[in-house]
Design a protein around this motif. Structure first.
Motif, short mmCIF file in Angstrom:
data_model
loop_
_atom_site.label_atom_id
_atom_site.label_comp_id
_atom_site.label_asym_id
_atom_site.label_seq_id
_atom_site.Cartn_x
_atom_site.Cartn_y
_atom_site.Cartn_z
N MET A 114 0.83 -1.20 0.00
CA MET A 114 0.00 0.00 0.00
C MET A 114 0.87 1.26 0.00
N ILE A 115 1.91 1.24 0.84
CA ILE A 115 2.79 2.41 0.92
C ILE A 115 3.55 2.60 -0.39
N ALA A 116 3.94 1.48 -1.01
CA ALA A 116 4.69 1.57 -2.27
C ALA A 116 3.84 2.14 -3.39
N GLU A 117 2.52 1.92 -3.31
CA GLU A 117 1.63 2.37 -4.38
C GLU A 117 1.05 3.75 -4.13
N LEU A 118 1.50 4.40 -3.06
CA LEU A 118 1.00 5.75 -2.78
C LEU A 118 1.39 6.72 -3.89
N THR A 119 0.46 7.58 -4.25
CA THR A 119 0.77 8.62 -5.23
C THR A 119 1.54 9.74 -4.54
N VAL A 120 2.09 10.64 -5.33
CA VAL A 120 2.83 11.77 -4.77
C VAL A 120 1.93 12.59 -3.86
N GLU A 121 0.67 12.72 -4.26
CA GLU A 121 -0.27 13.50 -3.46
C GLU A 121 -0.53 12.85 -2.11
N SER A 122 -0.72 11.51 -2.10
CA SER A 122 -0.98 10.83 -0.85
C SER A 122 0.25 10.80 0.04
N ARG A 123 1.45 10.77 -0.55
CA ARG A 123 2.67 10.78 0.25
C ARG A 123 2.78 12.08 1.04
N ASN A 124 2.20 13.15 0.47
CA ASN A 124 2.27 14.44 1.16
C ASN A 124 1.49 14.43 2.49
N THR A 125 0.60 13.44 2.64
CA THR A 125 -0.17 13.39 3.90
C THR A 125 0.69 12.87 5.05
N ILE A 126 1.81 12.19 4.73
CA ILE A 126 2.71 11.74 5.79
C ILE A 126 4.16 12.11 5.42
N PRO A 127 4.44 13.41 5.29
CA PRO A 127 5.78 13.83 4.90
C PRO A 127 6.80 13.53 5.98
N LYS A 128 8.05 13.53 5.57
CA LYS A 128 9.14 13.26 6.49
C LYS A 128 9.21 14.35 7.55
N GLY A 129 9.41 13.97 8.77
CA GLY A 129 9.53 14.95 9.85
C GLY A 129 8.20 15.43 10.39
N LEU A 130 7.08 14.83 9.92
CA LEU A 130 5.76 15.23 10.40
C LEU A 130 5.61 14.89 11.88
N ASP A 131 5.09 15.85 12.66
CA ASP A 131 4.95 15.65 14.10
C ASP A 131 3.59 15.10 14.49
N SER A 132 2.59 15.25 13.61
CA SER A 132 1.24 14.80 13.95
C SER A 132 0.58 14.16 12.73
N TYR A 133 -0.48 13.43 13.00
CA TYR A 133 -1.20 12.74 11.94
C TYR A 133 -2.69 12.76 12.27
N VAL A 134 -3.53 13.01 11.24
CA VAL A 134 -4.98 13.03 11.42
C VAL A 134 -5.55 11.67 11.02
N VAL A 135 -6.30 11.07 11.91
CA VAL A 135 -6.84 9.73 11.68
C VAL A 135 -7.82 9.73 10.52
N GLN A 136 -7.62 8.80 9.59
CA GLN A 136 -8.48 8.65 8.42
C GLN A 136 -9.37 7.42 8.59
N LYS A 137 -10.38 7.28 7.74
CA LYS A 137 -11.26 6.14 7.77
C LYS A 137 -10.46 4.86 7.52
N GLY A 138 -10.64 3.87 8.35
CA GLY A 138 -9.94 2.60 8.19
C GLY A 138 -8.64 2.52 8.97
N ASP A 139 -8.20 3.64 9.55
CA ASP A 139 -6.96 3.63 10.34
C ASP A 139 -7.15 2.89 11.66
N THR A 140 -6.12 2.22 12.11
CA THR A 140 -6.07 1.62 13.44
C THR A 140 -4.74 2.01 14.07
#
Length: 301
Positions: free
Chosen positions: A240-266
């Motif tokens: 799944m991570i390998a198939e991420l598009t450039v746009e989706s990769r921006n949701t978890i950029p390097k050095g990110l301090d926080s993350y917003v929970v999405q549908k399906g996340d555990t």
């Protein structure tokens, strides 16, 4: 003279009557036994009401404003979310071990144990270490205990400790032909297992599958299935991570301090994304259980 004699005769007669008159004694009637019993009963009920009121206040204090619910299976038990989370943390390793050894999803094992034992607070769990409500059935040679269920004073199995109950539950499912169909389902398909248990006759409650599924999803118990099925799960995550598009990769950029929970996340999937242990992720965000909500912001660094 005659008058004096007559008067004397009358006086002697009056004195004689008074001396022979019976003595009358008046006493207070003793209360009847039924009246004593009624009075005692009223006093007992008054004391009982006081005790119950005090117990109710103590229970409210113990709940400490946590959300409480009633679990109704072989007995009715009031528990809080914290009680269930603690129960899961105690028995999750046994459940995952049984999943590896017997092929029963850990999520199903834990959900059944929560429901059948009242998260360890039910009468059978406390008095017989029976966490799955398993009755004696034909061929049972171990210890037993009598308990009211579908009928009065039915025979239930008794164990020396809870781990024996968990093992016997696994043997109970794997050793009876009517449950054989369950093992055709995927180990990761907890919904099919929940419905299959009801269809095979494990419980008479028509809502039994819904209750199991509710506990699994509310407390993310399927994460323990994923941990046992780590090979397949991790490979899917990497894909799944390998198939991420450039746009989706921006949701978890390097050095990110926080993350917003999405549908399906555990918690498990998020911990994999950010290379964290689940316990570290919970500690960073002061989480007491595994429950997440969409839009929730988590600290990941």
């Amino acid at each position: 003279m005659i008058k004096k004699i007559l008067l004397l005769f009358i006086l002697i007669t009056l004195v004689s009557c008074n001396a022979t008159r019976p003595l009358i004694v008046t006493t207070k009637k003793a209360p009847s036994k039924s009246k004593i019993a009624t009075t005692a009963k009223k006093g007992y009920e008054k004391k009982t009401k006081t005790v119950r009121a005090t117990a109710g206040k103590a229970s409210s204090k113990e709940l400490n404003n946590s959300e409480a619910e009633e679990i109704a299976s072989t007995s009715r038990t009031i528990v809080t979310n914290d009680v269930i989370v603690t129960y899961v943390s105690i028995f999750k390793d046994i459940a995952m071990g049984n999943m590896r050894n017997y092929g029963i999803p850990a999520s199903i094992i834990l959900a059944q144990a929560i429901l059948e034992s009242g998260a360890g607070r039910g009468n059978l769990a406390l008095n017989a270490n029976n966490h799955f409500g398993i009755k004696c059935h034909v061929g049972w040679t171990g210890e037993s205990i009598r308990h009211d269920d579908d009928a009065a004073q039915e025979c239930f199995r008794k164990y020396d400790n809870p781990s024996e109950s968990f093992k016997d539950h696994a043997l109970f499912l794997t050793g009876r032909s009517r449950y054989a169909g369950l093992f055709e389902f995927s180990k990761g398909d907890y919904k099919a297992w929940a419905k299959g248990l009801k269809a095979a006759g494990y419980a008479t409650d028509p809502k039994y599958p819904d209750k199991l599924i509710s506990y699994i999803e509310r407390y993310n118990l399927h994460e323990y299935d994923n941990q046992v099925l780590d090979i397949n799960y991790v490979s899917n995550e990497k894909q799944m991570i390998a198939e991420l598009t450039v746009e989706s990769r921006n949701t978890i950029p390097k050095g990110l301090d926080s993350y917003v929970v999405q549908k399906g996340d555990t918690l498990y999937s998020i911990s994999k994304k950010f290379e964290l242990k689940i316990e570290d992720l919970k500690q960073k965000n002061n989480l007491s259980d595994n429950a997440l909500s969409i839009g929730q912001k988590l600290v990941v660094k």
